[in-house]
Scaffold this active site. Sequence first.
Site, PDB file in Angstrom:
ATOM      1  N   VAL A  79     -10.068   5.688  -1.156  1.00  0.00           N
ATOM      2  CA  VAL A  79      -9.581   7.055  -0.942  1.00  0.00           C
ATOM      3  C   VAL A  79      -8.939   7.678  -2.193  1.00  0.00           C
ATOM      4  CG1 VAL A  79      -9.299   6.897   1.572  1.00  0.00           C
ATOM      5  CG2 VAL A  79      -7.388   6.284   0.085  1.00  0.00           C
TER       6      VAL A  79
ATOM      7  N   SER B 249      -9.213   1.127  -1.529  1.00  0.00           N
ATOM      8  CA  SER B 249     -10.031   0.149  -0.797  1.00  0.00           C
ATOM      9  C   SER B 249     -10.955  -0.692  -1.679  1.00  0.00           C
ATOM     10  CB  SER B 249     -10.899   0.877   0.218  1.00  0.00           C
ATOM     11  OG  SER B 249     -10.337   0.762   1.485  1.00  0.00           O
TER      12      SER B 249
ATOM     13  N   TYR C  82      -0.468  -5.797  -0.221  1.00  0.00           N
ATOM     14  CA  TYR C  82      -1.588  -4.899   0.114  1.00  0.00           C
ATOM     15  C   TYR C  82      -1.375  -3.510  -0.512  1.00  0.00           C
ATOM     16  CZ  TYR C  82      -4.718  -1.901   2.769  1.00  0.00           C
ATOM     17  OH  TYR C  82      -5.666  -0.968   3.114  1.00  0.00           O
TER      18      TYR C  82
HETATM   19  N1  GLU Z   1      -4.169   2.176   0.789  1.00  0.00           N
HETATM   20  C1  GLU Z   1      -5.107   2.831   1.635  1.00  0.00           C
HETATM   21  C2  GLU Z   1      -4.727   2.607   3.077  1.00  0.00           C
HETATM   22  O1  GLU Z   1      -4.505   1.487   3.449  1.00  0.00           O
HETATM   23  C3  GLU Z   1      -6.488   2.330   1.345  1.00  0.00           C
HETATM   24  C4  GLU Z   1      -7.490   3.032   2.158  1.00  0.00           C
HETATM   25  C5  GLU Z   1      -8.816   3.217   1.518  1.00  0.00           C
HETATM   26  O2  GLU Z   1      -9.026   3.395   0.330  1.00  0.00           O
HETATM   27  O3  GLU Z   1      -9.722   3.204   2.348  1.00  0.00           O
HETATM   28  O4  GLU Z   1      -4.585   3.494   3.855  1.00  0.00           O
END
Ligand code: GLU
Length: 305
Positions: free
Chosen positions: A259, A61, A189
Amino acid sequence: MEGALREAVELGRSILGQGAVATYIPELAKADPSALAAAYCGMDGKTISAGDEGTKITVQSISKVASLGLALNICGEETVFSKVGVEPSADPFNSIMRLEMRAPHRPQNPLINSGAILVLSLLPFSDSTERLEAVLDTMRRMSGNEGLRVNEAVAASEKDTSDRNRSLGYFLRSVEAMDGDVENILDSYFRQCAIECSVEDLAAMGATLACGGVNPLTGEQVFPERTALILRALMMTCGLYDGSGDFAVRVGFPAKSGVGGGIMGSVPARAGVAVVGPALDKRGNSIGGVRTLEMLSESLSLRVL
Ligand code: GLU
């Protein structure tokens, strides 16, 4: 400074056992839950680190700050914020509930998944690799590290387990909040979330935002001052998911977590302060990292509130 960092990391380590690495993306489950490191990058670009500073994590994120900065640079504030809000959300980062329940169906802010996916759709690229390269280039300029790369194994794992993000993308398109090819937007993304970095890279990125958009290592103006201010403001209010209020009380400076276990902090006109520690608390924030930053905020008087 080194002593303060070491001491704060040791305190953070004492609670690592209460956290757990993210497992909803299988590749992230391979991270070492006992790793913890912190770094401080001052306005002179000098970076000091402590703990397991060789640890590499994927930004997850935290990349949303870079892609939002890029969109603000290219599309302008008015366009971006006509499509996505700037209010904190008390829901988890990947929640779909509020999107559906409230009209207009626009993401609450650009740092939750729906908002970040929408922001990517605003960038003027039809090719997902070009879109990703533009975000990666922004992160390289923020960190001063030309060597930043995508961890393709993590990106593939994100894609394999992306039902929720796909739901968000298709829902946004179904209510005409977002245009474009959803799969193509999601591809960039997943890959931007999988950009790999160290705690020192994160501290340099935070320092660029602290320094009004100028990277103190390279002297490059990566963002106009106004963009850096908007990014810091959103980090302060929305940067730690539904734990943003708790973080503001305990730590008291703008930061963005991911995360993968990273937290990029930015103390205006003072420093970038970062941690990496893949063991997370229930809200998805590095458990030892938050404790480490809490102590550093106290010992170095970093609180801005
Ligand atoms: N790639 C993760 C997702 O989209 C990122 C989430 C995060 O770090 O909050 O679930």
